[in-house]
Design an enzyme around this catalytic site. Structure first.
Site, short mmCIF file in Angstrom:
data_model
loop_
_atom_site.label_atom_id
_atom_site.label_comp_id
_atom_site.label_asym_id
_atom_site.label_seq_id
_atom_site.Cartn_x
_atom_site.Cartn_y
_atom_site.Cartn_z
N HIS A 85 0.84 -1.20 0.00
CA HIS A 85 0.00 0.00 0.00
C HIS A 85 0.87 1.25 0.00
O HIS A 85 0.60 2.21 -0.74
CB HIS A 85 -0.89 0.05 1.24
CG HIS A 85 -1.93 -1.02 1.32
ND1 HIS A 85 -2.07 -1.80 2.45
CD2 HIS A 85 -2.87 -1.43 0.45
CE1 HIS A 85 -3.06 -2.65 2.25
NE2 HIS A 85 -3.57 -2.45 1.04
N ARG A 88 -1.77 -6.56 -8.19
CA ARG A 88 -0.70 -7.49 -7.86
C ARG A 88 -0.67 -8.67 -8.82
O ARG A 88 0.38 -9.16 -9.18
CB ARG A 88 -0.88 -8.03 -6.44
CG ARG A 88 -0.72 -7.00 -5.37
CD ARG A 88 -1.14 -7.57 -4.04
NE ARG A 88 -2.54 -7.97 -4.15
CZ ARG A 88 -3.31 -8.29 -3.14
NH1 ARG A 88 -2.82 -8.28 -1.93
NH2 ARG A 88 -4.56 -8.63 -3.31
N LYS A 127 -15.64 -7.35 6.02
CA LYS A 127 -14.32 -7.97 6.07
C LYS A 127 -13.88 -8.29 7.50
O LYS A 127 -12.80 -8.84 7.69
CB LYS A 127 -13.27 -7.06 5.41
CG LYS A 127 -13.37 -7.04 3.90
CD LYS A 127 -12.17 -6.32 3.31
CE LYS A 127 -12.15 -6.40 1.81
NZ LYS A 127 -10.95 -5.76 1.24
N SER A 171 -3.01 -7.85 2.94
CA SER A 171 -3.28 -7.65 4.36
C SER A 171 -3.78 -8.92 5.03
O SER A 171 -3.38 -9.25 6.15
CB SER A 171 -4.32 -6.53 4.55
OG SER A 171 -3.82 -5.31 4.12
#
Length: 162
Positions: free
Chosen positions: A18, A94, A42, A132
């Site tokens: 990030h 990514r 989440k 993450s």
């Protein structure tokens, strides 16, 4: 005209990936708003306030010459982008799986407001594997996460999981 971009995410926690995207995005715009999403679906490890604080602490070094603002948001991304006057949304990619998801999001967002462009920045190869979710899993299992997050974030993760 001030070029404003929005970099949205949950940032639970903020990773070196990030930070890489933030550091590169500030070179492209005059004003970067980092939107920290509430996103209770989440089940974040850190509260919204904690995530906003962590992001503010970590992006302070990039503020030299660029206006960076960190703000929480809830609701539709395009509504928040309109509220802050963003001309673009910054997203990091990514892998191919990221592209497929982001491709769908762009198509939907264009239907909502085709004046706001989405800009994709490819992850630096050193950070392509960082997510993450994986960082939290490694930390929970006692693994070394120092290559994936800053020392401050690593300390906070360890404290939270202790």
């Amino acid at each position: 005209m001030t070029r404003t971009a929005l970099y949205p995410g949950t940032f639970d926690p903020l990773t070196n990936g990030h930070i890489d995207i933030i550091g590169r995005a500030v070179k492209l715009v005059d004003h970067l708003v980092i939107g920290v999403a509430i996103n209770e679906a989440k089940h974040p490890l850190f509260s919204l306030d904690e995530r906003v604080d962590m992001v503010r602490e970590e992006v302070a070094p990039f503020a030299d010459g660029a206006q960076i603002e960190v703000r929480p948001f809830d609701g539709l991304l395009m509504h928040f982008a309109e509220e802050i006057g963003a001309q673009s949304i910054v997203r990091g990619l990514r892998a191919v799986s990221d592209f497929e998801y982001e491709f769908q999001m762009v198509a939907m967002n264009q239907q909502l407001n085709d004046d706001i462009e989405t800009v994709f920045l490819m992850a630096d190869p050193r950070h392509q594997a960082i997510a993450s979710r994986l960082v939290k899993e490694i930390a929970k299992l006692g693994g070394n996460i120092s290559a994936f997050v800053t020392p401050n974030i690593e300390r906070r993760l360890k404290e939270r999981l202790a």
